[in-house]
Write a protein that holds these residues in place. Structure first.
Motif, PDB file in Angstrom:
ATOM      1  N   ILE A 163       0.837  -1.202   0.000  1.00 27.06           N
ATOM      2  CA  ILE A 163       0.000   0.000   0.000  1.00 27.06           C
ATOM      3  C   ILE A 163       0.870   1.249   0.000  1.00 27.06           C
ATOM      4  N   GLU A 164       1.863   1.279   0.899  1.00 26.75           N
ATOM      5  CA  GLU A 164       2.729   2.448   1.002  1.00 26.75           C
ATOM      6  C   GLU A 164       3.690   2.537  -0.189  1.00 26.75           C
ATOM      7  N   HIS A 165       4.037   1.382  -0.766  1.00 21.71           N
ATOM      8  CA  HIS A 165       4.926   1.334  -1.923  1.00 21.71           C
ATOM      9  C   HIS A 165       4.265   1.907  -3.165  1.00 21.71           C
ATOM     10  N   ALA A 166       2.947   1.808  -3.259  1.00 22.04           N
ATOM     11  CA  ALA A 166       2.252   2.146  -4.498  1.00 22.04           C
ATOM     12  C   ALA A 166       2.445   3.601  -4.911  1.00 22.04           C
ATOM     13  N   LYS A 167       2.446   4.511  -3.940  1.00 21.99           N
ATOM     14  CA  LYS A 167       2.536   5.933  -4.285  1.00 21.99           C
ATOM     15  C   LYS A 167       3.863   6.281  -4.958  1.00 21.99           C
ATOM     16  N   PRO A 168       5.032   5.948  -4.381  1.00 20.88           N
ATOM     17  CA  PRO A 168       6.280   6.255  -5.098  1.00 20.88           C
ATOM     18  C   PRO A 168       6.452   5.449  -6.381  1.00 20.88           C
ATOM     19  N   ASP A 169       5.863   4.245  -6.423  1.00 16.87           N
ATOM     20  CA  ASP A 169       5.951   3.437  -7.636  1.00 16.87           C
ATOM     21  C   ASP A 169       5.206   4.124  -8.779  1.00 16.87           C
ATOM     22  N   MET A 170       4.016   4.634  -8.493  1.00 19.49           N
ATOM     23  CA  MET A 170       3.259   5.355  -9.519  1.00 19.49           C
ATOM     24  C   MET A 170       3.975   6.645  -9.903  1.00 19.49           C
ATOM     25  N   ALA A 171       4.559   7.310  -8.916  1.00 22.25           N
ATOM     26  CA  ALA A 171       5.286   8.557  -9.201  1.00 22.25           C
ATOM     27  C   ALA A 171       6.453   8.298 -10.150  1.00 22.25           C
ATOM     28  N   PHE A 172       7.103   7.140  -9.996  1.00 22.59           N
ATOM     29  CA  PHE A 172       8.218   6.761 -10.879  1.00 22.59           C
ATOM     30  C   PHE A 172       7.760   6.736 -12.333  1.00 22.59           C
ATOM     31  N   HIS A 173       6.668   6.016 -12.597  1.00 20.63           N
ATOM     32  CA  HIS A 173       6.190   5.881 -13.968  1.00 20.63           C
ATOM     33  C   HIS A 173       5.660   7.204 -14.517  1.00 20.63           C
ATOM     34  N   ARG A 174       5.012   7.967 -13.672  1.00 24.21           N
ATOM     35  CA  ARG A 174       4.467   9.244 -14.148  1.00 24.21           C
ATOM     36  C   ARG A 174       5.583  10.242 -14.464  1.00 24.21           C
ATOM     37  N   HIS A 175       6.684  10.176 -13.709  1.00 20.18           N
ATOM     38  CA  HIS A 175       7.778  11.102 -14.012  1.00 20.18           C
ATOM     39  C   HIS A 175       8.484  10.704 -15.305  1.00 20.18           C
ATOM     40  N   ILE A 176       8.624   9.411 -15.554  1.00 16.43           N
ATOM     41  CA  ILE A 176       9.217   8.989 -16.829  1.00 16.43           C
ATOM     42  C   ILE A 176       8.346   9.489 -17.989  1.00 16.43           C
ATOM     43  N   ALA A 177       7.025   9.414 -17.827  1.00 18.90           N
ATOM     44  CA  ALA A 177       6.129   9.933 -18.861  1.00 18.90           C
ATOM     45  C   ALA A 177       6.366  11.425 -19.068  1.00 18.90           C
ATOM     46  N   LYS A 178       6.564  12.139 -17.969  1.00 18.52           N
ATOM     47  CA  LYS A 178       6.818  13.584 -18.058  1.00 18.52           C
ATOM     48  C   LYS A 178       8.139  13.858 -18.780  1.00 18.52           C
ATOM     49  N   ILE A 179       9.175  13.080 -18.459  1.00 19.93           N
ATOM     50  CA  ILE A 179      10.485  13.253 -19.095  1.00 19.93           C
ATOM     51  C   ILE A 179      10.388  13.052 -20.601  1.00 19.93           C
ATOM     52  N   SER A 180       9.545  12.105 -21.015  1.00 20.34           N
ATOM     53  CA  SER A 180       9.458  11.777 -22.447  1.00 20.34           C
ATOM     54  C   SER A 180       9.052  12.984 -23.281  1.00 20.34           C
TER      55      SER A 180
END
Length: 248
Positions: A163-180
């Motif tokens: 549960i606590e892992h999910a937030k930074p995990d989603m942030a990881f993927h969303r930031h890669i999308a932003k970088i693209s």
């Protein structure tokens, strides 16, 4: 003129396309409370949440499942009423998985299981989209971007549970999308979120392999190596076919 009107019509229809094209036919008919129930019950049924396990705080459950605190509370209360969970008061109290939990059939769980084809379709779409995302990100990533991605991985590793892992995990993927910098990232994030809504809580030790792949993606971004980044991303996403509840 006809072509322009067609483009406008497509944009207006896009939300419906995102909801219906990936599948989600059964889960989309469930209320938010029912989806909370289904995800927790599936985790219990598959032994990902064991009898006697203590659940995280309400706020963390809401964040991890991306629902409101009110929705999370109602979902947990219904599971307590039905005997899947129990509440203990006083020191050491909290919400725990019942021992033993009931084996009653739940309509929300049945709806999740019925979306097997939809889940595989979402995995396909995410794989194609994320390949393009990480390819572009590998060309654009700055040292500051990579440092932030490594922070998200560290935050995930430090989390006490899924549960606590999910937030930074989603942030990881969303930031890669932003970088693209790709204009299609909103569509990618919609597919990513639709698939994430089928995830069920996992024990933290089962998540380390995925974090290793995240580290490999960051390493590829640092080297501006899009080929390596795409190879790891595709491997990372394909693993979902063997790890999600549809394969357990």
């Amino acid at each position: 003129m006809t072509e322009a009107l067609g483009a406008v019509h497509f944009k207006q229809a896009l939300p419906a396309v995102l909801e219906l094209a990936p599948g989600a036919a059964h889960r989309s008919r469930l209320s938010a409370v029912e989806t909370v129930r289904a995800r927790i019950i599936l985790a219990i049924e598959h032994g990902l949440l064991q009898p006697g396990n203590k659940l995280p705080a309400l706020e963390e459950i809401a964040q991890g499942l991306e629902v409101s605190i009110i929705t999370a509370r109602r979902g947990l209360e219904s599971l307590v009423t039905d005997g899947y969970l129990l509440r203990k008061r006083g020191r050491g109290g909290g919400t725990f998985v019942a021992d033993p939990p009931p084996s009653a059939k739940d309509t929300a769980v049945a709806a999740f299981r019925a979306d097997n084809a939809a889940i595989n379709s979402l995995i396909d779409q995410r794989s194609l989209m994320e390949s393009a995302i990480v390819h572009a990100a590998a060309l654009n990533a700055t040292p500051a971007d990579c440092e932030l991605l490594e922070k998200f991985i560290a935050d995930s590793a430090a989390a006490p549970g899924w549960i606590e892992h999910a937030k930074p995990d989603m942030a990881f993927h969303r930031h890669i999308a932003k970088i693209s910098g790709l204009p299609e990232t909103d569509t990618y994030l919609a597919v990513y979120t639709a698939l994430h809504n089928y995830f069920v809580p996992y024990p933290q030790e089962q998540l380390e392999h995925g974090r290793d792949e995240h580290r490999q993606i960051v390493a590829a971004l640092k080297k501006h190596d899009p080929v390596a980044a795409v190879a790891v991303a595709r491997k990372h996403i394909d693993a979902l076919r063997h790890e999600m509840f549809i394969a357990l």
